[in-house]
Design a protein around this motif. Structure first.
Motif, mmCIF file in Angstrom:
data_model
loop_
_atom_site.group_PDB
_atom_site.id
_atom_site.type_symbol
_atom_site.label_atom_id
_atom_site.label_comp_id
_atom_site.label_asym_id
_atom_site.label_seq_id
_atom_site.Cartn_x
_atom_site.Cartn_y
_atom_site.Cartn_z
ATOM 1 N N GLN A 269 28.984 21.283 42.118
ATOM 2 C CA GLN A 269 28.092 20.719 41.114
ATOM 3 C C GLN A 269 27.011 21.705 40.714
ATOM 4 O OE1 GLN A 269 27.294 17.070 43.437
ATOM 5 N NE2 GLN A 269 27.916 15.934 41.609
ATOM 6 N N ILE A 270 26.476 22.455 41.674
ATOM 7 C CA ILE A 270 25.466 23.469 41.354
ATOM 8 C C ILE A 270 26.065 24.544 40.447
ATOM 9 C CG2 ILE A 270 24.021 25.301 42.332
ATOM 10 C CD1 ILE A 270 23.645 23.501 44.788
ATOM 11 N N ALA A 271 27.310 24.959 40.772
ATOM 12 C CA ALA A 271 27.985 25.942 39.929
ATOM 13 C C ALA A 271 28.228 25.383 38.531
ATOM 14 C CB ALA A 271 29.302 26.365 40.573
ATOM 15 N N GLY A 272 28.607 24.106 38.456
ATOM 16 C CA GLY A 272 28.813 23.479 37.157
ATOM 17 C C GLY A 272 27.527 23.410 36.355
ATOM 18 N N MET A 273 26.410 23.132 37.030
ATOM 19 C CA MET A 273 25.115 23.095 36.358
ATOM 20 C C MET A 273 24.772 24.466 35.784
ATOM 21 S SD MET A 273 21.478 21.718 37.858
ATOM 22 C CE MET A 273 22.125 20.065 38.054
ATOM 23 N N ALA A 274 25.038 25.527 36.566
ATOM 24 C CA ALA A 274 24.773 26.884 36.092
ATOM 25 C C ALA A 274 25.670 27.228 34.901
ATOM 26 C CB ALA A 274 24.984 27.883 37.225
ATOM 27 N N LEU A 275 26.942 26.806 34.970
ATOM 28 C CA LEU A 275 27.866 27.070 33.864
ATOM 29 C C LEU A 275 27.427 26.347 32.601
ATOM 30 C CD1 LEU A 275 30.542 28.334 32.912
ATOM 31 C CD2 LEU A 275 31.703 26.256 33.710
ATOM 32 N N ALA A 276 26.996 25.102 32.747
ATOM 33 C CA ALA A 276 26.533 24.344 31.586
ATOM 34 C C ALA A 276 25.289 24.988 30.980
ATOM 35 C CB ALA A 276 26.241 22.899 31.989
ATOM 36 N N ALA A 277 24.356 25.416 31.836
ATOM 37 C CA ALA A 277 23.147 26.073 31.331
ATOM 38 C C ALA A 277 23.490 27.355 30.597
ATOM 39 C CB ALA A 277 22.195 26.360 32.494
ATOM 40 N N ALA A 278 24.448 28.120 31.133
ATOM 41 C CA ALA A 278 24.865 29.354 30.468
ATOM 42 C C ALA A 278 25.491 29.038 29.108
ATOM 43 C CB ALA A 278 25.866 30.109 31.345
ATOM 44 N N GLY A 279 26.258 27.958 29.038
ATOM 45 C CA GLY A 279 26.856 27.574 27.769
ATOM 46 C C GLY A 279 25.820 27.192 26.736
ATOM 47 N N VAL A 280 24.790 26.440 27.162
ATOM 48 C CA VAL A 280 23.726 26.052 26.238
ATOM 49 C C VAL A 280 22.963 27.276 25.767
ATOM 50 C CG1 VAL A 280 21.634 24.700 25.987
ATOM 51 C CG2 VAL A 280 23.539 23.756 27.248
ATOM 52 N N LEU A 281 22.672 28.206 26.683
ATOM 53 C CA LEU A 281 21.998 29.440 26.300
ATOM 54 C C LEU A 281 22.824 30.230 25.293
ATOM 55 C CD1 LEU A 281 20.568 30.640 29.739
ATOM 56 C CD2 LEU A 281 19.242 30.016 27.718
#
Length: 315
Positions: A269-281
């Protein structure tokens, strides 16, 4: 360094919205609590609007448009988020879904306002949704898809509502005084939310120390201080900086949820959160100009393709 204090403080303050929801919903109906929040915000903002002599929208159509925008922005969006939290969506996951609002906007902007998504932003959208899937999948598998999917779906539908409100404001309410719009939007949300709260929840509200604190914090810290901080940053031209910092809301909210409620996230889940944040950026990143003409254009006050998340507040 000092230029980062207000944006960082705004993000820290804004991330507490999900914690407030977690504190209040065990003791109050979410729509009842939000109705009281809107009413208190109106009672405090109306005198300020008179003192500041805000510029009100002109004409009946403009007022109806602003009221309808408030129904989407606060009534449907906040009502959906708070209902989802009351029905089991963890605050950290709800905050992550909220942070994906720019992705929803990027997808909808093409057909509605003619903005081209492009390969870079398209990749960002895919990364964002893949990250969300990684975050919510463990919850669905642990609790059973039927038990968990409905509140998450409501949370996602709330994102669709705030996206619609963002695009509507961009197309129909641009140029209006944001201070006046904030007050009118709270009024529109109250008119719709209060009757529904009465029918569905019977105005359930337990006056305890925690609910009183949550209400006061929601009204003063979130509905007034945070909004006026946002307006001040917009006036200083810091929208893009704050938009980037807004992507820190999910991890900040997740840390707060761990401290207040003991919510935990797995490594996936932490990795998914980082991936989602990278996508938004990636969706919101600006491409540097590569030509003299691009350099000149970059200086123009045009943020037509800029981040949408801070055009109106999230929670």
């Amino acid at each position: 360094m000092s230029g980062l204090l207000m944006p960082a403080g705004f993000v820290l303050l804004w991330s507490t919205g999900w914690i407030v929801a977690g504190i209040a919903t065990p003791h109050a109906g979410p729509l009842t609590f939000l109705s009281l929040r809107y009413a208190c915000a109106i009672a405090l903002l109306a005198p300020l609007a008179l003192v500041l002599r805000v510029r009100w929208p002109q004409g009946r159509a403009a007022w109806l448009s602003a009221l309808g925008n408030g129904v989407l922005l606060h009534g449907v969006y906040l009502g959906g988020v708070w209902w989802a939290i009351e029905h089991g969506v963890p605050a950290g996951i709800s905050a992550l879904i909220a942070a994906l609002q720019p992705l929803f906007t990027a997808v909808a902007a093409g057909p509605l306002v003619g903005e081209r998504l492009g390969p870079r932003r398209g990749l960002g959208v895919l990364m964002g949704f893949a990250g969300v899937a990684a975050v919510v999948a463990p919850k669905l598998m642990a609790g059973g898809a039927g038990a968990s999917l409905a509140p998450i779906a409501v949370n996602v539908l709330a994102m669709a509502a705030v996206t619609a409100a963002t695009l509507h404001q961009k197309r129909s309410l641009a140029g209006n005084d944001l201070r006046a719009l904030a007050l009118i939007q709270y009024l529109g949300a109250l008119v719709v939310t209060a009757p529904i709260a009465l029918v569905l929840e019977g105005w359930r509200f337990e006056w305890t120390g925690s609910t009183a604190f949550a209400l006061a914090w929601s009204v003063i810290a979130l509905s007034i201080v945070a909004i006026f901080a946002m307006l001040a940053m917009i006036a200083r031209g810091e929208v893009s900086r704050v938009s980037a910092l807004m992507f820190l809301v999910p991890p900040v909210a997740a840390v707060q949820a761990y401290l207040f409620f003991g919510e935990r996230l797995s490594l996936i889940q932490i990795a998914g959160m980082a991936l989602a944040a990278a996508g938004v950026l990636l969706v919101n990143a600006r491409v540097p100009p590569l030509s003299a003409e691009g350099c000149i254009a970059a200086k123009l006050p045009d943020d037509e393709d800029g981040p949408e998340i801070l055009r109106r507040p999230v929670l």
